[in-house]
Write a protein that holds these residues in place. Structure first.
Motif, PDB file in Angstrom:
ATOM      1  N   SER A  26       0.862  -1.166   0.000  1.00  0.00           N
ATOM      2  CA  SER A  26       0.000   0.000   0.000  1.00  0.00           C
ATOM      3  C   SER A  26       0.904   1.224   0.000  1.00  0.00           C
ATOM      4  O   SER A  26       1.624   1.463   0.971  1.00  0.00           O
ATOM      5  CB  SER A  26      -0.908   0.007   1.223  1.00  0.00           C
ATOM      6  N   VAL A  27       0.899   1.953  -1.103  1.00  0.00           N
ATOM      7  CA  VAL A  27       1.809   3.076  -1.261  1.00  0.00           C
ATOM      8  C   VAL A  27       1.017   4.330  -1.625  1.00  0.00           C
ATOM      9  O   VAL A  27       0.474   4.438  -2.717  1.00  0.00           O
ATOM     10  CB  VAL A  27       2.864   2.781  -2.354  1.00  0.00           C
ATOM     11  N   TRP A  28       0.957   5.250  -0.669  1.00  0.00           N
ATOM     12  CA  TRP A  28       0.322   6.544  -0.887  1.00  0.00           C
ATOM     13  C   TRP A  28       1.399   7.609  -0.800  1.00  0.00           C
ATOM     14  O   TRP A  28       2.407   7.444  -0.113  1.00  0.00           O
ATOM     15  CB  TRP A  28      -0.723   6.842   0.172  1.00  0.00           C
ATOM     16  N   THR A  29       1.187   8.702  -1.502  1.00  0.00           N
ATOM     17  CA  THR A  29       2.111   9.823  -1.419  1.00  0.00           C
ATOM     18  C   THR A  29       1.319  11.116  -1.532  1.00  0.00           C
ATOM     19  O   THR A  29       0.167  11.116  -1.960  1.00  0.00           O
ATOM     20  CB  THR A  29       3.214   9.726  -2.485  1.00  0.00           C
ATOM     21  N   ILE A  30       1.972  12.201  -1.179  1.00  0.00           N
ATOM     22  CA  ILE A  30       1.359  13.522  -1.245  1.00  0.00           C
ATOM     23  C   ILE A  30       2.155  14.350  -2.238  1.00  0.00           C
ATOM     24  O   ILE A  30       3.386  14.408  -2.168  1.00  0.00           O
ATOM     25  CB  ILE A  30       1.403  14.210   0.136  1.00  0.00           C
ATOM     26  N   ILE A  31       1.442  14.984  -3.158  1.00  0.00           N
ATOM     27  CA  ILE A  31       2.071  15.907  -4.096  1.00  0.00           C
ATOM     28  C   ILE A  31       1.217  17.164  -4.103  1.00  0.00           C
ATOM     29  O   ILE A  31       0.047  17.121  -4.492  1.00  0.00           O
ATOM     30  CB  ILE A  31       2.187  15.312  -5.512  1.00  0.00           C
ATOM     31  N   ASP A  37      -2.860   7.351  -4.340  1.00  0.00           N
ATOM     32  CA  ASP A  37      -2.565   5.944  -4.086  1.00  0.00           C
ATOM     33  C   ASP A  37      -1.887   5.405  -5.339  1.00  0.00           C
ATOM     34  O   ASP A  37      -2.525   5.117  -6.340  1.00  0.00           O
ATOM     35  CB  ASP A  37      -3.845   5.165  -3.803  1.00  0.00           C
ATOM     36  N   VAL A  38      -0.564   5.298  -5.285  1.00  0.00           N
ATOM     37  CA  VAL A  38       0.219   4.883  -6.451  1.00  0.00           C
ATOM     38  C   VAL A  38       0.532   3.389  -6.440  1.00  0.00           C
ATOM     39  O   VAL A  38       1.336   2.927  -7.251  1.00  0.00           O
ATOM     40  CB  VAL A  38       1.517   5.714  -6.590  1.00  0.00           C
ATOM     41  N   THR A  39      -0.124   2.656  -5.553  1.00  0.00           N
ATOM     42  CA  THR A  39       0.117   1.213  -5.451  1.00  0.00           C
ATOM     43  C   THR A  39      -0.018   0.505  -6.802  1.00  0.00           C
ATOM     44  O   THR A  39       0.871  -0.270  -7.169  1.00  0.00           O
ATOM     45  CB  THR A  39      -0.838   0.572  -4.421  1.00  0.00           C
ATOM     46  N   PRO A  40      -1.100   0.777  -7.573  1.00  0.00           N
ATOM     47  CA  PRO A  40      -1.232   0.062  -8.842  1.00  0.00           C
ATOM     48  C   PRO A  40      -0.159   0.416  -9.880  1.00  0.00           C
ATOM     49  O   PRO A  40       0.016  -0.283 -10.862  1.00  0.00           O
ATOM     50  CB  PRO A  40      -2.604   0.505  -9.366  1.00  0.00           C
ATOM     51  N   PHE A  41       0.579   1.509  -9.647  1.00  0.00           N
ATOM     52  CA  PHE A  41       1.567   1.988 -10.603  1.00  0.00           C
ATOM     53  C   PHE A  41       2.974   1.485 -10.303  1.00  0.00           C
ATOM     54  O   PHE A  41       3.906   1.719 -11.076  1.00  0.00           O
ATOM     55  CB  PHE A  41       1.534   3.526 -10.622  1.00  0.00           C
ATOM     56  N   LEU A  42       3.133   0.767  -9.200  1.00  0.00           N
ATOM     57  CA  LEU A  42       4.475   0.332  -8.787  1.00  0.00           C
ATOM     58  C   LEU A  42       5.222  -0.416  -9.888  1.00  0.00           C
ATOM     59  O   LEU A  42       6.394  -0.135 -10.151  1.00  0.00           O
ATOM     60  CB  LEU A  42       4.387  -0.552  -7.540  1.00  0.00           C
ATOM     61  N   ASP A  43       4.570  -1.372 -10.518  1.00  0.00           N
ATOM     62  CA  ASP A  43       5.246  -2.184 -11.542  1.00  0.00           C
ATOM     63  C   ASP A  43       5.444  -1.439 -12.858  1.00  0.00           C
ATOM     64  O   ASP A  43       6.256  -1.839 -13.678  1.00  0.00           O
ATOM     65  CB  ASP A  43       4.452  -3.468 -11.808  1.00  0.00           C
ATOM     66  N   GLU A  44       4.706  -0.360 -13.063  1.00  0.00           N
ATOM     67  CA  GLU A  44       4.757   0.355 -14.340  1.00  0.00           C
ATOM     68  C   GLU A  44       5.628   1.601 -14.312  1.00  0.00           C
ATOM     69  O   GLU A  44       5.949   2.157 -15.359  1.00  0.00           O
ATOM     70  CB  GLU A  44       3.333   0.765 -14.739  1.00  0.00           C
ATOM     71  N   HIS A  45       6.002   2.061 -13.131  1.00  0.00           N
ATOM     72  CA  HIS A  45       6.744   3.316 -13.033  1.00  0.00           C
ATOM     73  C   HIS A  45       8.079   3.204 -13.763  1.00  0.00           C
ATOM     74  O   HIS A  45       8.871   2.302 -13.474  1.00  0.00           O
ATOM     75  CB  HIS A  45       6.965   3.677 -11.561  1.00  0.00           C
ATOM     76  N   PRO A  46       8.338   4.113 -14.712  1.00  0.00           N
ATOM     77  CA  PRO A  46       9.578   4.035 -15.506  1.00  0.00           C
ATOM     78  C   PRO A  46      10.851   4.103 -14.669  1.00  0.00           C
ATOM     79  O   PRO A  46      11.871   3.548 -15.049  1.00  0.00           O
ATOM     80  CB  PRO A  46       9.484   5.246 -16.443  1.00  0.00           C
ATOM     81  N   GLY A  47      10.787   4.766 -13.529  1.00  0.00           N
ATOM     82  CA  GLY A  47      11.961   4.868 -12.669  1.00  0.00           C
ATOM     83  C   GLY A  47      12.103   3.708 -11.704  1.00  0.00           C
ATOM     84  O   GLY A  47      13.001   3.697 -10.886  1.00  0.00           O
ATOM     85  N   ASN A  55       9.260   7.405  -1.568  1.00  0.00           N
ATOM     86  CA  ASN A  55       8.401   8.568  -1.371  1.00  0.00           C
ATOM     87  C   ASN A  55       7.046   8.207  -0.783  1.00  0.00           C
ATOM     88  O   ASN A  55       6.145   9.047  -0.726  1.00  0.00           O
ATOM     89  CB  ASN A  55       8.227   9.310  -2.703  1.00  0.00           C
ATOM     90  N   ALA A  56       6.897   6.988  -0.354  1.00  0.00           N
ATOM     91  CA  ALA A  56       5.626   6.530   0.208  1.00  0.00           C
ATOM     92  C   ALA A  56       5.396   7.121   1.584  1.00  0.00           C
ATOM     93  O   ALA A  56       6.299   7.161   2.413  1.00  0.00           O
ATOM     94  CB  ALA A  56       5.611   5.009   0.286  1.00  0.00           C
ATOM     95  N   MET A  76      -1.338  11.369 -16.016  1.00  0.00           N
ATOM     96  CA  MET A  76      -1.515  10.025 -15.455  1.00  0.00           C
ATOM     97  C   MET A  76      -1.778  10.083 -13.952  1.00  0.00           C
ATOM     98  O   MET A  76      -2.472   9.241 -13.397  1.00  0.00           O
ATOM     99  CB  MET A  76      -0.281   9.163 -15.708  1.00  0.00           C
ATOM    100  N   LEU A  77      -1.237  11.094 -13.305  1.00  0.00           N
ATOM    101  CA  LEU A  77      -1.380  11.231 -11.868  1.00  0.00           C
ATOM    102  C   LEU A  77      -2.851  11.317 -11.455  1.00  0.00           C
ATOM    103  O   LEU A  77      -3.229  10.819 -10.390  1.00  0.00           O
ATOM    104  CB  LEU A  77      -0.621  12.484 -11.419  1.00  0.00           C
ATOM    105  N   GLU A  78      -3.674  11.896 -12.292  1.00  0.00           N
ATOM    106  CA  GLU A  78      -5.100  12.054 -11.989  1.00  0.00           C
ATOM    107  C   GLU A  78      -5.771  10.712 -11.682  1.00  0.00           C
ATOM    108  O   GLU A  78      -6.639  10.621 -10.822  1.00  0.00           O
ATOM    109  CB  GLU A  78      -5.800  12.731 -13.166  1.00  0.00           C
ATOM    110  N   GLU A  79      -5.321   9.697 -12.361  1.00  0.00           N
ATOM    111  CA  GLU A  79      -5.871   8.348 -12.193  1.00  0.00           C
ATOM    112  C   GLU A  79      -5.653   7.804 -10.774  1.00  0.00           C
ATOM    113  O   GLU A  79      -6.418   6.967 -10.297  1.00  0.00           O
ATOM    114  CB  GLU A  79      -5.178   7.465 -13.233  1.00  0.00           C
ATOM    115  N   TYR A  80      -4.644   8.309 -10.072  1.00  0.00           N
ATOM    116  CA  TYR A  80      -4.296   7.804  -8.749  1.00  0.00           C
ATOM    117  C   TYR A  80      -4.733   8.737  -7.619  1.00  0.00           C
ATOM    118  O   TYR A  80      -4.494   8.450  -6.450  1.00  0.00           O
ATOM    119  CB  TYR A  80      -2.789   7.526  -8.680  1.00  0.00           C
ATOM    120  N   TYR A  81      -5.378   9.829  -7.957  1.00  0.00           N
ATOM    121  CA  TYR A  81      -5.846  10.819  -6.980  1.00  0.00           C
ATOM    122  C   TYR A  81      -6.950  10.217  -6.111  1.00  0.00           C
ATOM    123  O   TYR A  81      -7.915   9.668  -6.626  1.00  0.00           O
ATOM    124  CB  TYR A  81      -6.359  12.057  -7.718  1.00  0.00           C
ATOM    125  N   ILE A  82      -6.776  10.303  -4.783  1.00  0.00           N
ATOM    126  CA  ILE A  82      -7.810   9.754  -3.890  1.00  0.00           C
ATOM    127  C   ILE A  82      -8.365  10.798  -2.925  1.00  0.00           C
ATOM    128  O   ILE A  82      -9.361  10.536  -2.258  1.00  0.00           O
ATOM    129  CB  ILE A  82      -7.297   8.531  -3.108  1.00  0.00           C
TER     130      ILE A  82
END
Length: 134
Positions: A26-31, A37-47, A55-56, A76-82
């Motif tokens: 479970s990985v959330w971050t603040i920007i 909630d960037v958990t679903p993006f973990l495997d796809e993140h280019p970095g 940064n969790a 893409m960030l909009e998709e993870y906005y909670i």
């Protein structure tokens, strides 16, 4: 998120989403005071997922901006906005004020910083090279 009421999170809640428990991550971050909630993006993140894990649970606004993410990444960030960070936990910055729910607005850069300065530096280096090598 739709036009429904925006969920408000406290910083302590976000901090709890910074680890993996067995197979469950479970990985959330603040920007800019927005919670993602960037958990679903973990495997796809280019970095790689490591940078997201680093940064969790924290405010990663500065790190996000320092990398210079593309407009596509910002969209893409909009998709993870909670939701939003609670008022008592918010960090006031001009950039945070400009952000609405969802992605970061793409900043316009001046043609001077984008083209003129790098070209001038390259031209100066070429002249110095020619002057000192002959």
């Amino acid at each position: 998120m739709s036009d429904k009421e925006v969920k408000i999170y406290r910083l302590d809640e976000v901090k709890e989403h910074n680890i993996s428990k067995g197979e469950k991550k479970s990985v959330w971050t603040i920007i800019h005071n927005k919670v993602y909630d960037v958990t679903p993006f973990l495997d796809e993140h280019p970095g790689g997922e490591e940078i997201l894990l680093e940064n969790a649970g924290i405010d990663s606004s500065e790190n996000f901006e320092d990398v210079g993410h593309s407009s596509d990444a910002r969209e893409m960030l909009e998709e993870y906005y909670i939701g939003e960070l609670h008022e008592d936990d918010k960090v006031e910055t001009e950039k945070a004020k400009a952000w609405g729910p969802g992605p970061v607005p793409v900043e316009e850069s001046s043609w001077i910083t984008t083209y003129l300065i790098p070209i001038s530096v390259a031209l100066g280096c070429a002249i110095l090279y020619r002057y000192f090598m002959h």
